[in-house]
Design a protein around this motif. Structure first.
Motif, PDB file in Angstrom:
ATOM      1  N   ARG A   1       0.821  -1.216   0.000  1.00  8.54           N
ATOM      2  CA  ARG A   1       0.000   0.000   0.000  1.00  8.54           C
ATOM      3  C   ARG A   1       0.855   1.267   0.000  1.00  8.54           C
ATOM      4  N   ILE A   2       1.989   1.230   0.693  1.00  4.96           N
ATOM      5  CA  ILE A   2       2.784   2.442   0.820  1.00  4.96           C
ATOM      6  C   ILE A   2       3.612   2.728  -0.431  1.00  4.96           C
ATOM      7  N   ALA A   3       3.893   1.696  -1.231  1.00  2.00           N
ATOM      8  CA  ALA A   3       4.757   1.885  -2.400  1.00  2.00           C
ATOM      9  C   ALA A   3       4.107   2.767  -3.451  1.00  2.00           C
ATOM     10  N   ASN A   4       2.793   2.592  -3.660  1.00  2.00           N
ATOM     11  CA  ASN A   4       2.106   3.350  -4.702  1.00  2.00           C
ATOM     12  C   ASN A   4       2.141   4.860  -4.472  1.00  2.00           C
ATOM     13  N   PRO A   5       1.739   5.374  -3.309  1.00  2.00           N
ATOM     14  CA  PRO A   5       1.830   6.832  -3.109  1.00  2.00           C
ATOM     15  C   PRO A   5       3.258   7.350  -3.122  1.00  2.00           C
ATOM     16  N   ILE A   6       4.217   6.540  -2.664  1.00  2.00           N
ATOM     17  CA  ILE A   6       5.619   6.973  -2.705  1.00  2.00           C
ATOM     18  C   ILE A   6       6.080   7.116  -4.141  1.00  2.00           C
ATOM     19  N   PHE A   7       5.761   6.133  -4.978  1.00  2.17           N
ATOM     20  CA  PHE A   7       6.120   6.210  -6.396  1.00  2.17           C
ATOM     21  C   PHE A   7       5.499   7.444  -7.049  1.00  2.17           C
ATOM     22  N   ILE A   8       4.232   7.722  -6.744  1.00  2.00           N
ATOM     23  CA  ILE A   8       3.553   8.865  -7.354  1.00  2.00           C
ATOM     24  C   ILE A   8       4.200  10.178  -6.926  1.00  2.00           C
ATOM     25  N   LEU A   9       4.498  10.308  -5.644  1.00  2.00           N
ATOM     26  CA  LEU A   9       5.109  11.540  -5.143  1.00  2.00           C
ATOM     27  C   LEU A   9       6.500  11.759  -5.732  1.00  2.00           C
ATOM     28  N   PHE A  49      -0.704  -7.166 -16.792  1.00  2.11           N
ATOM     29  CA  PHE A  49       0.000  -8.343 -17.312  1.00  2.11           C
ATOM     30  C   PHE A  49       1.094  -8.794 -16.342  1.00  2.11           C
ATOM     31  N   VAL A  50       1.854  -7.837 -15.826  1.00  2.00           N
ATOM     32  CA  VAL A  50       2.912  -8.164 -14.859  1.00  2.00           C
ATOM     33  C   VAL A  50       2.307  -8.744 -13.581  1.00  2.00           C
ATOM     34  N   ALA A  51       1.209  -8.153 -13.128  1.00  2.00           N
ATOM     35  CA  ALA A  51       0.545  -8.652 -11.916  1.00  2.00           C
ATOM     36  C   ALA A  51       0.061 -10.087 -12.113  1.00  2.00           C
ATOM     37  N   ALA A  52      -0.472 -10.373 -13.302  1.00  2.00           N
ATOM     38  CA  ALA A  52      -0.939 -11.731 -13.583  1.00  2.00           C
ATOM     39  C   ALA A  52       0.231 -12.719 -13.581  1.00  2.00           C
ATOM     40  N   PHE A  53       1.353 -12.318 -14.153  1.00  2.00           N
ATOM     41  CA  PHE A  53       2.531 -13.183 -14.176  1.00  2.00           C
ATOM     42  C   PHE A  53       3.028 -13.451 -12.758  1.00  2.00           C
ATOM     43  N   VAL A  54       3.113 -12.400 -11.956  1.00  2.00           N
ATOM     44  CA  VAL A  54       3.579 -12.555 -10.580  1.00  2.00           C
ATOM     45  C   VAL A  54       2.619 -13.442  -9.785  1.00  2.00           C
ATOM     46  N   ASP A  55       1.316 -13.251  -9.995  1.00  2.00           N
ATOM     47  CA  ASP A  55       0.341 -14.049  -9.264  1.00  2.00           C
ATOM     48  C   ASP A  55       0.428 -15.523  -9.655  1.00  2.00           C
ATOM     49  N   ALA A  56       0.700 -15.770 -10.945  1.00  2.00           N
ATOM     50  CA  ALA A  56       0.791 -17.154 -11.409  1.00  2.00           C
ATOM     51  C   ALA A  56       2.006 -17.876 -10.847  1.00  2.00           C
ATOM     52  N   HIS A  57       3.048 -17.109 -10.472  1.00  2.00           N
ATOM     53  CA  HIS A  57       4.276 -17.700  -9.935  1.00  2.00           C
ATOM     54  C   HIS A  57       4.535 -17.210  -8.514  1.00  2.00           C
ATOM     55  N   ALA A  58       3.475 -16.922  -7.786  1.00  2.00           N
ATOM     56  CA  ALA A  58       3.608 -16.307  -6.465  1.00  2.00           C
ATOM     57  C   ALA A  58       4.419 -17.160  -5.493  1.00  2.00           C
ATOM     58  N   GLU A  59       4.280 -18.464  -5.591  1.00  2.00           N
ATOM     59  CA  GLU A  59       4.969 -19.341  -4.636  1.00  2.00           C
ATOM     60  C   GLU A  59       6.478 -19.373  -4.849  1.00  2.00           C
ATOM     61  N   LYS A  60       6.917 -18.992  -6.037  1.00  2.00           N
ATOM     62  CA  LYS A  60       8.346 -19.063  -6.357  1.00  2.00           C
ATOM     63  C   LYS A  60       9.044 -17.705  -6.294  1.00  2.00           C
ATOM     64  N   LEU A  61       8.281 -16.636  -6.204  1.00  2.00           N
ATOM     65  CA  LEU A  61       8.846 -15.290  -6.292  1.00  2.00           C
ATOM     66  C   LEU A  61       8.848 -14.596  -4.940  1.00  2.00           C
ATOM     67  N   HIS A  62       9.831 -13.704  -4.798  1.00  2.00           N
ATOM     68  CA  HIS A  62       9.921 -12.892  -3.581  1.00  2.00           C
ATOM     69  C   HIS A  62       8.827 -11.832  -3.609  1.00  2.00           C
ATOM     70  N   LEU A  67       6.730  -4.962  -6.770  1.00  2.00           N
ATOM     71  CA  LEU A  67       7.084  -3.558  -7.012  1.00  2.00           C
ATOM     72  C   LEU A  67       6.993  -3.146  -8.483  1.00  2.00           C
ATOM     73  N   PRO A  68       7.417  -3.988  -9.446  1.00  2.00           N
ATOM     74  CA  PRO A  68       7.294  -3.552 -10.850  1.00  2.00           C
ATOM     75  C   PRO A  68       5.874  -3.220 -11.269  1.00  2.00           C
ATOM     76  N   GLN A  69       4.909  -4.036 -10.859  1.00  2.00           N
ATOM     77  CA  GLN A  69       3.527  -3.755 -11.243  1.00  2.00           C
ATOM     78  C   GLN A  69       3.018  -2.484 -10.566  1.00  2.00           C
ATOM     79  N   ILE A  70       3.444  -2.236  -9.315  1.00  2.00           N
ATOM     80  CA  ILE A  70       3.048  -1.016  -8.616  1.00  2.00           C
ATOM     81  C   ILE A  70       3.681   0.200  -9.280  1.00  2.00           C
ATOM     82  N   PHE A  71       4.931   0.054  -9.716  1.00  2.00           N
ATOM     83  CA  PHE A  71       5.620   1.142 -10.413  1.00  2.00           C
ATOM     84  C   PHE A  71       4.887   1.487 -11.716  1.00  2.00           C
ATOM     85  N   LEU A  72       4.484   0.463 -12.468  1.00  2.00           N
ATOM     86  CA  LEU A  72       3.794   0.688 -13.740  1.00  2.00           C
ATOM     87  C   LEU A  72       2.426   1.325 -13.534  1.00  2.00           C
TER      88      LEU A  72
END
Length: 211
Positions: A1-9, A49-62, A67-72
């Motif tokens: 939650r905190i990453a999105n407003p920080i990126f915007i600011l 698209f990035v969020a879907a990829f991360v969700d599909a591999h959630a068990e293997k990813l940190h 952060l990339p999807q939040i940045f986009l």
């Protein structure tokens, strides 16, 4: 939650002070409101698209792979939400600025409600829903680009007469008094710094509120 407003600011002043001027002066690519919104929709689709990829591999990813999807999506909010709010305020007649701005913000509420119904009624996995959202955003981008009026970036609207005369005097090649939001903002900066500060503050605060 905190990453999105920080990126915007962080990104909002970078776009306003460096990226948009660089595109306009160095690459000779005018970042009109229509172009910004189109690019914002493309970034939003990429975020899904990035969020879907991360969700599909959630068990293997940190967890930081989120952060990339939040940045986009933060870039998308700046290009779509902030541009839309700024444009609706700057181009609205003086007597309708509050009404038009409220109507624009209402579209966010309607979109949030529609998204809630959308997610509640479809019996799909979260990964498939994210892919579907990405495709819907691409379709929306196509429809927006196809149906957009050529006069969108050059409207004939009522604006402050003092501002129009200032803009025309400083830019004699200007055809339409309110034809370029950057021109209006530059004139405001030079002749009405307080108004510009209020407009910029409104854009920044609204971006944070949309989060």
């Amino acid at each position: 939650r905190i990453a999105n407003p920080i990126f915007i600011l962080i990104l909002l002043p970078l776009f306003e002070k460096y990226i948009f001027p660089y595109l306009q002066h160095e690459l000779h690519l005018n970042p009109t409101p229509a172009l910004r919104i189109k690019c914002g929709m493309a970034f939003a689709s990429a975020a899904f698209f990035v969020a879907a990829f991360v969700d599909a591999h959630a068990e293997k990813l940190h967890i930081l792979w989120q952060l990339p999807q939040i940045f986009l999506i933060s870039i998308a909010e700046i290009l779509v939400s902030v541009t839309g709010l700024e444009t609706s305020y700057a181009w609205a007649p003086a007597t309708l600025k509050s009404t038009i701005t409220s109507a624009f913000l209402l579209t966010t509420a309607v979109g949030d409600a529609a998204a809630g119904v959308f997610f509640a009624t479809l019996s799909l996995s979260r990964t498939k829903l994210l892919f579907l959202c990405a495709l819907i955003m691409l379709i929306t981008l196509f429809l927006f680009s196809t149906l957009l009026s050529p006069s969108f970036d050059n409207p004939s609207v009522q604006t402050d007469p003092d501002l129009l005369s200032t803009a025309q005097r400083d830019n004699p090649t200007l055809i339409s008094p309110a034809g370029n939001i950057e021109l209006v903002r530059d004139s405001l900066k030079h002749h009405h710094p307080t108004t510009t500060t209020n407009l910029s503050s409104t854009s920044s605060s609204s971006a944070a509120a949309l989060v």
